[in-house]
Design an enzyme around this catalytic site. Sequence first.
Site, PDB file in Angstrom:
ATOM      1  N   GLU A  78     -60.726 -62.692-138.567  1.00 50.87           N
ATOM      2  CA  GLU A  78     -61.933 -62.225-137.537  1.00 50.87           C
ATOM      3  C   GLU A  78     -62.849 -61.227-138.462  1.00 50.87           C
ATOM      4  O   GLU A  78     -62.464 -60.362-139.225  1.00 50.87           O
ATOM      5  CB  GLU A  78     -61.471 -61.303-136.473  1.00 50.87           C
ATOM      6  CG  GLU A  78     -60.628 -62.290-135.762  1.00 50.87           C
ATOM      7  CD  GLU A  78     -61.277 -63.339-134.947  1.00 50.87           C
ATOM      8  OE1 GLU A  78     -62.498 -63.416-135.003  1.00 50.87           O
ATOM      9  OE2 GLU A  78     -60.759 -64.434-134.544  1.00 50.87           O
ATOM     10  N   ARG A  88     -60.273 -62.521-119.314  1.00 44.90           N
ATOM     11  CA  ARG A  88     -60.098 -63.871-118.502  1.00 44.90           C
ATOM     12  C   ARG A  88     -58.926 -63.732-117.577  1.00 44.90           C
ATOM     13  O   ARG A  88     -59.049 -64.296-116.368  1.00 44.90           O
ATOM     14  CB  ARG A  88     -60.247 -64.827-119.589  1.00 44.90           C
ATOM     15  CG  ARG A  88     -60.292 -66.275-118.896  1.00 44.90           C
ATOM     16  CD  ARG A  88     -60.296 -67.489-119.884  1.00 44.90           C
ATOM     17  NE  ARG A  88     -59.163 -67.296-120.769  1.00 44.90           N
ATOM     18  CZ  ARG A  88     -57.848 -67.808-120.481  1.00 44.90           C
ATOM     19  NH1 ARG A  88     -57.616 -68.486-119.121  1.00 44.90           N
ATOM     20  NH2 ARG A  88     -56.951 -67.703-121.258  1.00 44.90           N
ATOM     21  N   CYS A 141     -56.693 -58.874-128.086  1.00 44.29           N
ATOM     22  CA  CYS A 141     -56.816 -58.993-129.735  1.00 44.29           C
ATOM     23  C   CYS A 141     -58.079 -58.329-130.256  1.00 44.29           C
ATOM     24  O   CYS A 141     -57.999 -57.741-131.051  1.00 44.29           O
ATOM     25  CB  CYS A 141     -56.797 -60.604-130.178  1.00 44.29           C
ATOM     26  SG  CYS A 141     -55.016 -61.163-129.845  1.00 44.29           S
ATOM     27  N   HIS A 165     -56.611 -64.383-136.075  1.00 43.12           N
ATOM     28  CA  HIS A 165     -56.143 -65.300-134.934  1.00 43.12           C
ATOM     29  C   HIS A 165     -55.366 -66.434-135.594  1.00 43.12           C
ATOM     30  O   HIS A 165     -55.693 -67.010-136.577  1.00 43.12           O
ATOM     31  CB  HIS A 165     -57.323 -65.672-134.166  1.00 43.12           C
ATOM     32  CG  HIS A 165     -57.219 -64.779-132.770  1.00 43.12           C
ATOM     33  ND1 HIS A 165     -58.513 -64.236-132.616  1.00 43.12           N
ATOM     34  CD2 HIS A 165     -56.589 -64.402-131.887  1.00 43.12           C
ATOM     35  CE1 HIS A 165     -58.545 -63.528-131.309  1.00 43.12           C
ATOM     36  NE2 HIS A 165     -57.208 -63.606-131.131  1.00 43.12           N
TER      37      HIS A 165
HETATM   38  N1  PCA Z   1     -53.697 -63.315-128.154  1.00 39.89           N
HETATM   39  C1  PCA Z   1     -54.719 -62.527-126.958  1.00 39.89           C
HETATM   40  C2  PCA Z   1     -54.143 -61.422-126.847  1.00 39.89           C
HETATM   41  C3  PCA Z   1     -52.663 -61.495-127.460  1.00 39.89           C
HETATM   42  C4  PCA Z   1     -52.806 -62.544-128.372  1.00 39.89           C
HETATM   43  O1  PCA Z   1     -51.852 -63.021-128.955  1.00 39.89           O
HETATM   44  C5  PCA Z   1     -55.997 -62.660-127.511  1.00 39.89           C
HETATM   45  O2  PCA Z   1     -56.623 -63.424-128.347  1.00 39.89           O
HETATM   46  O3  PCA Z   1     -56.770 -61.710-127.025  1.00 39.89           O
END
Ligand code: PCA
Length: 213
Positions: A78, A88, A141, A165
């Site tokens: 990111e 959401r 996240c 991610h």
């Molecule tokens: N993914 C979520 C929150 C925790 C995770 O592992 C997100 O992308 O916000």
Amino acid sequence: MKILITGFQPFGGEKVNPSYEAVKLLPDSIAGAEVIKADLSVVFGLAIEELDALIARHDPDVVLCTGQAGGRTHMSVERIAINCDDGRIPDNAGYQPKGVPTVEGGPAAYFATVPIKAMVAAMKTAGVPAEVSNTAGTYVCNHIMYGCLHLLATKYSQKRGGFIHVPYIPEQVLEKKNTASMPLELIAKGFEMAIKAAVENETDIQVAAGAEM
Ligand code: PCA
């Protein structure tokens, strides 16, 4: 050098979170750096408190948080976190913010301070599909990435931070049609390469990694 890498606990009805499953597979030392591993709650507010305590306790040089991005095809490093909590779905404590600041009065956004392009390049060289992503979403996240970078900007100095991610792992998509997944070992290899790149690159490499949409 010391690296703190976190994964998240499962959320949204999933039994596992591939981010923490992969974090657990990492060696305790990468490119000469000590690796500290931890998991965080998928709970707005609490996750940042947990991370703050981990940073205070371990005093890492680099803080790399990771989480699941179900449906994405690549490891997503990111670029930016925004000052916006908008769920959401409710978090694991049942709280569902509807567009409130992560930090009241904080800057609109923070850029990652780890070398995102070097990390993507290192992952690809090791055969792990990876990309720079320009949105970490608006859920926990993005919240932890913003919270982490805000902590590093205001409370701790000389520390770099970022967020990756990861896709689902195959066991999560058995009943989900047309949904991407990546083997857990490949995700862990990606983390290892990303950490190595962060250790070896104080500043980022100058290559194009833009997107039209
Ligand atoms: N993914 C979520 C929150 C925790 C995770 O592992 C997100 O992308 O916000």
